[in-house]
Motif scaffolding. Structure first.
Motif, short mmCIF file in Angstrom:
data_model
loop_
_atom_site.label_atom_id
_atom_site.label_comp_id
_atom_site.label_asym_id
_atom_site.label_seq_id
_atom_site.Cartn_x
_atom_site.Cartn_y
_atom_site.Cartn_z
N THR A 1 0.83 -1.21 0.00
CA THR A 1 0.00 0.00 0.00
C THR A 1 0.86 1.25 0.00
OG1 THR A 1 -1.74 -1.17 1.22
CG2 THR A 1 -1.82 1.24 1.23
N LEU A 2 1.94 1.21 0.76
CA LEU A 2 2.85 2.34 0.82
C LEU A 2 3.43 2.66 -0.56
CD1 LEU A 2 5.61 2.94 3.49
CD2 LEU A 2 6.14 3.17 1.08
N VAL A 3 3.90 1.64 -1.25
CA VAL A 3 4.50 1.83 -2.58
C VAL A 3 3.48 2.41 -3.55
CG1 VAL A 3 5.48 0.63 -4.57
CG2 VAL A 3 6.24 0.04 -2.27
N ASP A 4 2.27 1.85 -3.53
CA ASP A 4 1.22 2.32 -4.45
C ASP A 4 0.81 3.76 -4.14
OD1 ASP A 4 1.21 -0.12 -5.71
OD2 ASP A 4 -0.52 -0.89 -4.61
N SER A 5 0.64 4.07 -2.86
CA SER A 5 0.18 5.42 -2.51
C SER A 5 1.27 6.46 -2.70
CB SER A 5 -0.35 5.45 -1.07
OG SER A 5 0.66 5.14 -0.13
N PHE A 6 2.54 6.07 -2.53
CA PHE A 6 3.64 7.00 -2.80
C PHE A 6 3.63 7.39 -4.28
CE2 PHE A 6 7.94 8.43 -3.56
CZ PHE A 6 8.26 9.13 -2.40
N PHE A 7 3.42 6.40 -5.14
CA PHE A 7 3.31 6.66 -6.58
C PHE A 7 2.15 7.61 -6.85
CE2 PHE A 7 1.97 5.86 -10.90
CZ PHE A 7 3.15 5.65 -11.60
N SER A 8 1.02 7.37 -6.18
CA SER A 8 -0.17 8.20 -6.41
C SER A 8 0.04 9.64 -5.96
CB SER A 8 -1.39 7.60 -5.71
OG SER A 8 -1.31 7.75 -4.30
N VAL A 9 0.84 9.85 -4.90
CA VAL A 9 1.14 11.20 -4.44
C VAL A 9 1.95 11.95 -5.49
CG1 VAL A 9 2.53 12.53 -2.79
CG2 VAL A 9 0.95 10.78 -1.97
N LEU A 10 2.90 11.26 -6.12
CA LEU A 10 3.67 11.89 -7.20
C LEU A 10 2.75 12.23 -8.38
CD1 LEU A 10 7.10 10.03 -7.38
CD2 LEU A 10 6.32 11.83 -5.83
N VAL A 11 1.83 11.33 -8.67
CA VAL A 11 0.88 11.57 -9.77
C VAL A 11 0.02 12.81 -9.47
CG1 VAL A 11 -1.23 10.69 -10.84
CG2 VAL A 11 0.79 9.22 -10.64
N LEU A 12 -0.43 12.95 -8.22
CA LEU A 12 -1.23 14.12 -7.84
C LEU A 12 -0.46 15.42 -8.08
CD1 LEU A 12 -2.88 12.87 -4.52
CD2 LEU A 12 -4.06 13.37 -6.67
N GLY A 13 0.82 15.40 -7.71
CA GLY A 13 1.65 16.58 -7.92
C GLY A 13 1.87 16.87 -9.39
N ILE A 14 2.10 15.82 -10.17
CA ILE A 14 2.33 15.98 -11.61
C ILE A 14 1.06 16.46 -12.31
CG2 ILE A 14 2.80 14.71 -13.75
CD1 ILE A 14 4.76 12.97 -12.08
N ASP A 15 -0.08 15.90 -11.93
CA ASP A 15 -1.36 16.32 -12.54
C ASP A 15 -1.65 17.79 -12.23
OD1 ASP A 15 -1.84 13.92 -13.73
OD2 ASP A 15 -3.30 13.22 -12.26
N ASP A 16 -1.37 18.21 -11.01
CA ASP A 16 -1.56 19.61 -10.66
C ASP A 16 -0.65 20.50 -11.50
OD1 ASP A 16 -2.43 21.87 -8.88
OD2 ASP A 16 -0.31 21.84 -8.34
N PHE A 17 0.58 20.07 -11.72
CA PHE A 17 1.52 20.80 -12.56
C PHE A 17 0.99 20.91 -13.99
CE2 PHE A 17 5.22 21.26 -15.29
CZ PHE A 17 6.01 22.19 -14.62
#
Length: 249
Positions: free
Chosen positions: A113-129
């Motif tokens: 879960t940690l690995v998956d959610s860490f990836f999703s946090v990066l995606v959230l930042g990239i999508d906002d960018f």
């Protein structure tokens, strides 16, 4: 004695969005002058500022985003007029492409879960960018969602290909949030993610690599509660400077 009316501004407790404070005329503590010291040549381009919980760290990160990000340029007067940093009239405002990550969103139930959610946090930042810079194209749909380091590396490469400049500002809020949670319940897992080839250490090593040579990262700012994770990362991000005890902060 003449009568006068004092109108108190609404308290934005539980909110961290600096631009909404200014837009809705909410009460806030003006800590903007700290930006002046971040712009000083004597301060590292990669500072870490640690503060206890409920000390306004997230709001401060959002303020830095509004101040430095190019896409907020047309709102500079709206957001900073009347603040201490506006009086300084520094040339650095709205001069970087800012990407920000909030690691309080990382789930620590188990390693997967940690690995998956860490990836999703990066995606959230990239999508906002991408929303702030719609001309910037970056498709990560086919990426391995357990490989955050590769995602970040490809993002910085796409940034260079598009903007062709070393002008990326990386903001990280709650850098130690999930690591502290893990440390409190699973020491082996903490050592695993912060040790050699660990997820967190490898991620910060990728940031470090993008600050040198032909890399695209001009500055970073990291905030959190404790120095434990920072110490554990060692050479993963040994270019950072802990400015917490500096008088100006």
């Amino acid at each position: 004695m003449s009568e006068s009316t004092i109108k108190l501004l609404n308290n934005p407790y539980g909110q961290a969005s600096f631009d909404s404070f200014r837009h809705k005329n909410r009460a806030f503590a003006d800590k903007s002058l700290i930006i002046k010291y971040f712009d000083d040549d004597s301060i590292s381009d990669y500072p870490v500022l640690l503060r206890p919980r409920r000390f306004g760290k997230s709001t401060f990160v959002q303020m830095l985003k509004c101040y430095y990000d190019i896409s907020y340029g047309d709102r500079y007067e709206e957001l900073f007029s009347g603040t201490k940093i506006h009086e300084e009239n520094l040339p650095t405002h709205n001069s970087y492409h800012v990407i920000d990550f909030d690691f309080s969103r990382v789930n620590t139930d188990n390693y997967e879960t940690l690995v998956d959610s860490f990836f999703s946090v990066l995606v959230l930042g990239i999508d906002d960018f991408k929303r702030r810079y719609p001309e910037f194209k970056f498709d990560y749909s086919k990426f391995n969602q357990k490989d955050s380091v590769t995602l970040f590396n490809y993002f910085t490469n796409a940034y260079l290909n598009h903007f062709n400049t070393k002008n990326l500002y990386v903001l990280i809020d709650e850098y130690d949030n999930f690591a502290n949670e893990i440390l409190s319940k699973d020491l082996d897992l903490f050592l695993s993610i912060t040790g050699k080839n660990g997820l967190l250490k490898s991620f910060y090593a990728a940031i470090k690599a993008s600050t040198i040579g032909t890399g695209c990262i001009a500055k970073t700012f990291i905030t959190g509660v404790s120095s434990v994770s920072l110490d554990s990362l060692t050479s993963g991000f040994n270019i950072a400077l802990n400015v917490t005890s500096f008088d100006c902060f």
